[in-house]
Design an enzyme around this catalytic site. Structure first.
Site, short mmCIF file in Angstrom:
data_model
loop_
_atom_site.label_atom_id
_atom_site.label_comp_id
_atom_site.label_asym_id
_atom_site.label_seq_id
_atom_site.Cartn_x
_atom_site.Cartn_y
_atom_site.Cartn_z
N ALA A 374 -12.89 1.55 -2.39
CA ALA A 374 -11.69 2.28 -2.79
C ALA A 374 -10.53 1.31 -2.99
O ALA A 374 -9.73 1.47 -3.92
CB ALA A 374 -11.34 3.33 -1.74
N ALA A 375 -10.44 0.32 -2.11
CA ALA A 375 -9.34 -0.64 -2.20
C ALA A 375 -9.66 -1.83 -1.31
O ALA A 375 -10.59 -1.79 -0.49
CB ALA A 375 -8.03 0.01 -1.75
N MET A 376 -8.88 -2.91 -1.49
CA MET A 376 -9.01 -4.10 -0.66
C MET A 376 -7.63 -4.64 -0.35
O MET A 376 -6.80 -4.84 -1.24
CB MET A 376 -9.85 -5.16 -1.38
CG MET A 376 -9.98 -6.45 -0.59
SD MET A 376 -10.82 -6.19 0.99
CE MET A 376 -10.20 -7.58 1.94
N GLU A 377 -7.39 -4.90 0.94
CA GLU A 377 -6.04 -5.16 1.45
C GLU A 377 -5.65 -6.63 1.37
O GLU A 377 -4.95 -7.14 2.27
CB GLU A 377 -5.95 -4.70 2.90
CG GLU A 377 -6.79 -5.51 3.90
CD GLU A 377 -8.23 -5.04 4.07
OE1 GLU A 377 -8.91 -5.49 5.02
OE2 GLU A 377 -8.68 -4.20 3.26
N ASN A 378 -6.03 -7.36 0.33
CA ASN A 378 -5.64 -8.76 0.23
C ASN A 378 -4.14 -8.91 0.52
O ASN A 378 -3.33 -8.14 0.01
CB ASN A 378 -5.93 -9.29 -1.17
CG ASN A 378 -7.34 -9.01 -1.61
OD1 ASN A 378 -8.30 -9.32 -0.91
ND2 ASN A 378 -7.49 -8.38 -2.76
N HIS A 410 -3.62 3.37 4.43
CA HIS A 410 -4.64 2.54 5.07
C HIS A 410 -4.45 1.07 4.71
O HIS A 410 -4.42 0.19 5.57
CB HIS A 410 -6.03 3.03 4.62
CG HIS A 410 -7.19 2.29 5.19
ND1 HIS A 410 -8.01 2.84 6.15
CD2 HIS A 410 -7.68 1.06 4.95
CE1 HIS A 410 -8.96 1.97 6.46
NE2 HIS A 410 -8.77 0.88 5.74
N GLU A 411 -4.32 0.80 3.40
CA GLU A 411 -4.24 -0.60 2.96
C GLU A 411 -2.94 -1.27 3.40
O GLU A 411 -2.94 -2.45 3.72
CB GLU A 411 -4.38 -0.66 1.43
CG GLU A 411 -5.67 -0.07 0.89
CD GLU A 411 -6.92 -0.59 1.58
OE1 GLU A 411 -6.97 -1.81 1.87
OE2 GLU A 411 -7.84 0.20 1.82
N HIS A 414 -3.18 -2.53 6.87
CA HIS A 414 -3.95 -3.77 6.98
C HIS A 414 -3.08 -5.02 6.82
O HIS A 414 -3.51 -6.11 7.23
CB HIS A 414 -5.05 -3.81 5.91
CG HIS A 414 -6.33 -3.17 6.33
ND1 HIS A 414 -6.92 -3.42 7.55
CD2 HIS A 414 -7.16 -2.31 5.68
CE1 HIS A 414 -8.05 -2.73 7.63
NE2 HIS A 414 -8.22 -2.05 6.52
N GLU A 433 -10.37 -2.06 10.96
CA GLU A 433 -10.67 -0.85 10.19
C GLU A 433 -10.39 0.42 11.00
O GLU A 433 -9.95 1.43 10.46
CB GLU A 433 -12.14 -0.86 9.74
CG GLU A 433 -12.47 -1.99 8.76
CD GLU A 433 -11.63 -1.98 7.50
OE1 GLU A 433 -10.96 -0.97 7.22
OE2 GLU A 433 -11.65 -3.00 6.78
#
Length: 994
Positions: A374-378, A410-411, A414, A433
């Site tokens: 869904a997404a990535m929290e870079n 959520h992201e 992070h 997580e």
């Protein structure tokens, strides 16, 4: 000057024998020897000398390898971060005594001899042929003497390697050999001269590779704008894919700073974690962007992208620049404005809650057409699949808005839990997580207090959801050891996310919010820019409690919850004595109780928890204040308030605990009677909890099958959304079991009688005089939607006629007047009841729609058809058409499987296309597990169980945890039919109005 073996320049000519030995083999020359006595003697002496020299060389070479392996020791502590580095690496030292201890490249973990400090990455990106080249300049510190440099690479062609010493004898170090060891995805460089502790060195590696089509590493994607296909390239490095883009020490503990430069055609723009500090254009139409140096971070949070997107911008009060990048048409339509707006508010919320400032000067949100998650929290460049960040308010339903909101929440969380403080190793991935999933509900409540997410939707969407999974005998502890690289992907499952969130919520309620926040602040401040393990968190919480005079050993309590799999069922029974005492017992809850017999090694363990049980006493008009009882033993007796004959007990108040509660049958009858007469005495959260507990306790055989059916007979009086939602989820599980049985109508008719009074009372969404549908309050709207969905699903004729009428009006007028919040229900009902022309109409609308949320609803509606030919066509189109995003391919297969007429089709299609599906999603195990679960959950006959087992054997899936869970679930389905089906239908035949 460094001297390289030219034949070994790219490492591809290396044999496995070399990888096993790393021995320098001496060269010999042939000589013409004149045969006479003196020369023969001299020749013999020469041969003997040569043998001795060769033996010495081999011994030294082996010793050099052994020294390299044995230098994998711990780093001397130097502050908190160094201490964590030492603890993480201690588990890697035991390989000294192993058979292949001379070869550290054969191990899961890198040898603990070197530690990176800084990476300077210079990349050239060629979008015309989807390749890239790069130079990685890595500065690292030697921790223990070694001649080996072992770092990660995967799918990279290494062109040149140079190693420099920064010591007093500065200069290029001679390389003896270098090679790539693919089984562990590492590149090994063996030096002639040993590197010394506490000195720094530099390695320069030039390399090139493909920009992959697979959605991992540095990958490409595309979209269509004004009839033209455009391409972009973006990274996805978590958990172990940075090595696909540049040589690196690709483990979370190896934090370093990064400086990235990206060169590409000037028609593109580039992004990375930090702002661009300089940009230089070439005469040939290329541009190079130089990005600022990052803080210390793990490799898997580094990110970059090359695209031709546009953006919208916002700036926080503290000066952080937030930009949302997306397709130009999406930006122009304002689809990204909502996410940009809430991100600005969320950054301030988290800074205030954690009392720790956001660390970077900017935060970019990048919406891409395809992404494995869904997404990535870079850090500073969070990447989202378009469906999870772009919102068209005119056509998006509330449920879509809520889901999108929670992904963004959520992201952003992070950026603190994950980016700023990173788990030491993957076994504790739940530390980031679980927190981010928990704060989805806390952060959303900040944005929209009336949604009341943490006290309501958390129960059904997190707690009830994960307890289904964690009640299986094939479950695992939330902290699980990682032995192989394949295990790393497997830790990213619902146990890590949802159970992690549930345990954090339980602990927050035990501690109270002020102490919980104080503990989080101490944890973040102590470990910022470093790594932490679960004990670090527990220690900070214990310290916060002790400062308030509360002597609770959090480590001792929480280890039982994190190091044991599953959860307890707490049984509360009134005693016959007159001292107002109750007996409280705990045992490990498992759906398949036979598992304890079949797997005695696992279940002989003394599963026991320290349980914070909250308990209240009530009657028809009053409920007492809750008290907390710590339950530590298998069975305990406690005195509670005054109890009369009609007094009932209620445990786990507001479902803050991670356990189920069972009662004696008399107490269950009193609770059901209370719900029937005055349900509001019991809180909304507990009403939903009672429904979930009673259905699942009956499913596992703890209660007779009629108890849950008696409980839901009160629903026609229920005015709140949450209990209806809990009932809907529980009944879906039952419907899967029963829909192919002869007496299924007994079940559907019984439940429809509970639904119809509420359906007719609530009706359909009201319209304003102008014809547009009016927005109701959140709770009312969600309740109305839930009841409508149940009425249409279980066959209410009025609901069917209304849906058909709205679809017909849309087709005839070409104007969609269907309220966004119920479009999925109307579309699905219409497709299932109407002819093939309606399916084609919906398919056409899917093609032509530009709204991401609408496309998703239309695509799922196509799976509702009762025409097998159309379902089969959809399955094939979804797998082969670029129109369907990868995430939606899985959803299409799952939704076809949820259609009673499509279940066998989805199961057959899954088996036939397994090789294609596994090759596409195999590394994204989270998606793969979702697919396996979705197509097998409805199987419930002995024949289907055997088909599943046979498929697992022939497909080589014996080791996949998702398949093990699937077998257990199907076995439980089969067993339920044998043990309980007749009892279930027998009660329904005698039920009132039956």
């Amino acid at each position: 000057m460094g001297i390289e073996d030219a034949s070994m320049r790219n490492g591809r000519a290396l044999s496995d024998q070399w990888a096993d030995s790393v021995v320098v083999r001496p060269r010999t020359t042939e000589q013409h020897i004149t045969v006479n006595k003196r020369l023969v003697l001299g020749f013999a002496i020469s041969i003997l000398t040569l043998i001795i020299v060769t033996a010495i060389a081999i011994t030294l070479s082996v010793s050099f390898e052994r020294c390299a392996a044995e230098s994998s020791g711990a780093l001397a502590a130097n502050g908190s971060s160094n201490s964590k580095w030492k603890q993480s690496r201690n588990t890697n030292i035991s390989h000294r005594d192993s058979e292949d201890g001379q070869q550290p490249w054969r191990h899961l973990r890198l040898p603990a001899t070197l530690r990176p400090r800084h990476y300077d990455l210079r990349l050239s990106v060629y979008m015309e042929n989807f390749t890239f080249s790069g130079e990685a300049h890595i500065e690292f510190e030697c921790v223990h003497s070694t001649k080996l440099i072992v770092l990660h690479t995967d799918r990279l062609e290494v062109d040149k390697v140079l190693v420099y010493s920064d010591s007093k004898k500065a200069g290029v170090m001679r390389i003896q050999r270098r090679f790539h060891y693919q089984p562990k995805q590492v590149y090994v460089i063996a030096l002639h001269r040993e590197m010394k502790p506490l000195r720094t060195y530099k390695i320069n590696i030039t390399f090139h590779a493909h920009i992959e089509h697979e959605l991992l590493g540095f990958f490409r994607s595309s979209y269509v704008l004004n009839g033209e296909r455009r391409f972009l390239a973006v990274t996805q490095f978590s958990p172990t894919h940075a090595r696909k883009a540049f040589p690196c020490f690709d483990e979370p503990i190896y934090k370093a700073t990064f400086r990235v430069s990206l060169k590409h055609e000037s028609s593109y723009q580039s992004l990375s974690n930090m702002p661009a500090e300089a940009s230089m254009s070439d005469e040939d139409g290329w541009v190079t962007n130089h990005f600022s140096r990052t803080p210390r971070m793990s490799t898997y949070y580094l990110a970059w992208a090359v695209c031709n997107f546009t953006y919208r911008e916002a700036v926080t009060e503290s000066g952080v620049v937030i930009r949302l990048y997306a397709r130009p048409d999406a930006i122009q339509s304002g689809s990204g404005d909502y996410a940009l707006h809430i991100t600005k508010r969320l950054l301030q919320f988290y800074q205030d809650y954690f009392k720790v400032k956001y660390s970077l000067p900017k935060l970019d949100l990048l919406a891409v057409p395809k992404h494995p998650y869904a997404a990535m929290e870079n850090w500073g460049l969070s990447v989202f699949v378009e469906q999870k960040i772009l919102l068209d308010p005119d056509v998006s339903s509330f449920s879509y808005q809520m889901e999108l909101t929670m992904v963004v929440v959520h992201e952003i969380c992070h950026q603190w839990f994950g980016d700023l403080v990173t788990p030491v190793w993957w076994e504790d991935v739940w530390l980031k997580e679980g927190f981010a999933h928990y704060f989805e509900y806390i952060g959303t409540d900040f944005l929209f207090p009336k949604w009341n997410m943490e006290k309501q939707r958390f129960l059904t969407d997190v707690l009830h959801e994960v307890m289904l999974l964690d009640g299986l005998a094939s479950s695992h502890p939330i902290s699980q050891e990682v032995f192989e690289a394949t295990d790393i992907d497997r830790v990213f499952d619902w146990i890590a996310y949802k159970k992690g969130a549930a345990l954090i919520r339980m602990l927050a309620n035990v501690m109270g919010q002020p102490l919980f926040q104080r503990g989080l602040n101490d944890y973040l401040m102590t470990h910022m820019y470093g790594n932490a393990a679960r004990d670090d968190l527990w220690n900070k919480f214990s310290e916060a409690m002790q400062r308030e005079g509360k002597d609770i050993n959090i480590t001792q309590v929480m280890d039982r919850w994190t190091l044991q799999m599953g959860y307890p069922v707490v049984t509360i029974s009134k005693n016959d004595s007159l001292d107002n005492s109750v007996t409280i017992s705990q045992e490990h809850f498992v759906y398949d109780t036979d598992a304890k017999i079949q797997n005695p090694e696992l279940f002989n363990k003394s599963f026991q928890w320290q349980i914070p049980l909250t308990l209240a006493v009530g009657n028809s008009s009053h409920i007492s204040t809750e008290t907390i009882i710590w339950v530590s033993n298998k069975t305990e007796t406690h005195r509670v308030g005054h109890m009369g004959g009609e007094t009932w007990l209620l445990g786990n108040i507001n479902q803050t605990g991670y356990f189920r509660v069972n009662y004696d049958l008399h107490n269950w009858r009193l609770l059901i009677q209370q719900l029937m007469t005055n349900s509001t005495i019991i809180s909304v959260g507990n009403r939903a909890g009672l429904i979930d507990d009673v259905f699942n306790l009956a499913r596992a055989g703890y209660l007779p099958q009629n108890v849950p059916l008696q409980m839901i007979s009160y629903l026609s009086q229920e005015t709140e959304f949450l209990p209806w939602h809990a009932a809907s989820r529980a009944l879906y599980q039952l419907d899967k079991l029963l829909d192919r049985t002869e007496d299924h109508s007994l079940f559907s008719d019984y439940f429809l009688r509970q639904v119809e009074p509420k359906y007719h009372k609530l009706g359909w969404p009201a319209t304003s005089p102008q014809g547009s549908f009016m927005q109701a309050a959140y709770q009312t709207e969600e309740l109305q939607r839930e009841v409508m969905m149940l009425a249409c699903s279980f066959g209410n004729k009025h609901c069917h006629r209304q849906a058909v009428s709205l679809i017909s009006d849309w087709i005839s007028s070409n104007k969609n007047r269907i309220p966004p919040n119920v479009r999925d229900i109307v579309y699905c009902t219409g497709v299932s009841l109407m002819d093939e022309d309606v399916w084609e109409f919906i398919w056409m609308k899917f093609h032509s729609s530009t709204a991401i949320s609408e496309k998703k609803v239309l695509l799922e509606a196509l799976t509702c058809s009762d025409n097998i030919f159309l379902l089969n066509r959809l399955l094939n189109l979804s797998l082969t058409s670029d129109l369907v995003p990868d995430q939606d391919v899985i959803d299409v297969i799952i939704h076809v499987g949820r259609n009673p007429l499509g279940r066998h089709l989805a199961w057959r299609y899954f088996r036939e296309k397994w090789d294609i599906l596994n090759s596409r999603y195999g590394e994204a195990l989270f998606m793969n597990s979702k697919l396996i679960s979705g197509v097998t959950e409805f199987l419930n006959t002995e024949a289907e169980l055997n088909e599943l087992k046979e498929f697992i054997l022939t497909s080589g899936g014996e080791s996949a945890p998702a398949f093990a869970r699937a077998v257990e679930i199907v076995q439980a389905n089969v067993k339920w039919h044998i043990l309980f089906q007749q009892q279930f239908y027998r009660w329904l035949r005698k039920a009132p109005d039956g």
